[in-house]
Design an enzyme around this catalytic site. Structure first.
Site, PDB file in Angstrom:
ATOM      1  N   TYR A  60      59.757 105.525 -16.414  1.00 52.97           N
ATOM      2  CA  TYR A  60      60.630 105.199 -15.279  1.00 52.97           C
ATOM      3  C   TYR A  60      61.760 106.214 -15.169  1.00 52.97           C
ATOM      4  O   TYR A  60      62.042 106.733 -14.087  1.00 52.97           O
ATOM      5  CB  TYR A  60      61.187 103.778 -15.441  1.00 52.97           C
ATOM      6  CG  TYR A  60      62.024 103.341 -14.267  1.00 52.97           C
ATOM      7  CD1 TYR A  60      61.416 102.887 -13.104  1.00 52.97           C
ATOM      8  CD2 TYR A  60      63.409 103.380 -14.319  1.00 52.97           C
ATOM      9  CE1 TYR A  60      62.170 102.490 -12.012  1.00 52.97           C
ATOM     10  CE2 TYR A  60      64.176 102.980 -13.234  1.00 52.97           C
ATOM     11  CZ  TYR A  60      63.551 102.531 -12.086  1.00 52.97           C
ATOM     12  OH  TYR A  60      64.305 102.147 -11.012  1.00 52.97           O
ATOM     13  N   LYS A 114      62.289 108.772 -11.927  1.00 58.41           N
ATOM     14  CA  LYS A 114      63.504 108.727 -11.108  1.00 58.41           C
ATOM     15  C   LYS A 114      64.294 110.025 -11.214  1.00 58.41           C
ATOM     16  O   LYS A 114      64.916 110.455 -10.246  1.00 58.41           O
ATOM     17  CB  LYS A 114      64.364 107.517 -11.498  1.00 58.41           C
ATOM     18  CG  LYS A 114      63.707 106.191 -11.122  1.00 58.41           C
ATOM     19  CD  LYS A 114      63.406 106.133  -9.637  1.00 58.41           C
ATOM     20  CE  LYS A 114      62.823 104.822  -9.204  1.00 58.41           C
ATOM     21  NZ  LYS A 114      62.692 104.712  -7.752  1.00 58.41           N
ATOM     22  N   THR A 116      69.083  91.841  -6.288  1.00 62.93           N
ATOM     23  CA  THR A 116      67.850  91.677  -5.521  1.00 62.93           C
ATOM     24  C   THR A 116      66.893  90.826  -6.350  1.00 62.93           C
ATOM     25  O   THR A 116      67.203  90.445  -7.473  1.00 62.93           O
ATOM     26  CB  THR A 116      67.191  93.049  -5.239  1.00 62.93           C
ATOM     27  OG1 THR A 116      66.846  93.653  -6.481  1.00 62.93           O
ATOM     28  CG2 THR A 116      68.129  93.959  -4.447  1.00 62.93           C
TER      29      THR A 116
END
Length: 146
Positions: free
Chosen positions: A51, A55, A86
């Site tokens: 990840y 990114k 979220t």
């Protein structure tokens, strides 16, 4: 399948989607482009190598695109959100032991809102940011510095 093979497969899939997105929404149509990276594209975290790398790649893709499209007066920037309220973090809220730490893991001591991220994108897309390109704006409440 061992973990590094899974990470490689996920990363390759991500990069194909990112490349196709960049190609299909060529910024020449809009004179600006805002990409979404992450705080973890700027700062490492244990067990998040794939990840983090993907990114960070978005940030470098943004910088390369800014260099390539600048001659056409096209601005390309990225945002790097931290923890934002979220559905992605709903599971974190259920962990009574970790949530107090996670929810205060930045200089402002709170989780960001989707509206705060949207405002950052609107700023980068606005004429007020007309001389900003190749930049990554951290929208993380100071998570990068804490």
């Amino acid at each position: 399948m061992c973990m590094h093979e899974t990470e490689r497969k996920d990363s390759n899939c991500y990069w194909r989607r990112r490349r196709n997105w960049t190609r299909n929404s060529h910024p020449i149509c809009q004179r600006r482009s805002e990409n979404t990276s992450s705080l973890l594209g700027l700062k490492g975290k244990k067990y998040q190598a794939a990840y983090n790398a993907s990114k960070a790649g978005v940030i470098l893709l943004t910088q390369n695109a800014a260099l390539e499209y600048g001659k056409y007066n096209i601005r390309v920037n990225a945002i790097a959100p931290g923890a934002i309220d979220t559905k992605i973090i709903d599971g974190w809220k259920q962990d009574a032991r970790k949530w107090p730490i996670i929810s205060r893991a930045n200089a402002l001591g709170r989780i960001g809102t989707p509206e705060e991220v949207a405002n950052a994108v609107l700023f980068l897309a606005s004429d007020e940011a007309s001389f900003i390109t190749g930049a990554t704006l951290s929208v993380d409440g100071g998570g990068l510095i804490k």
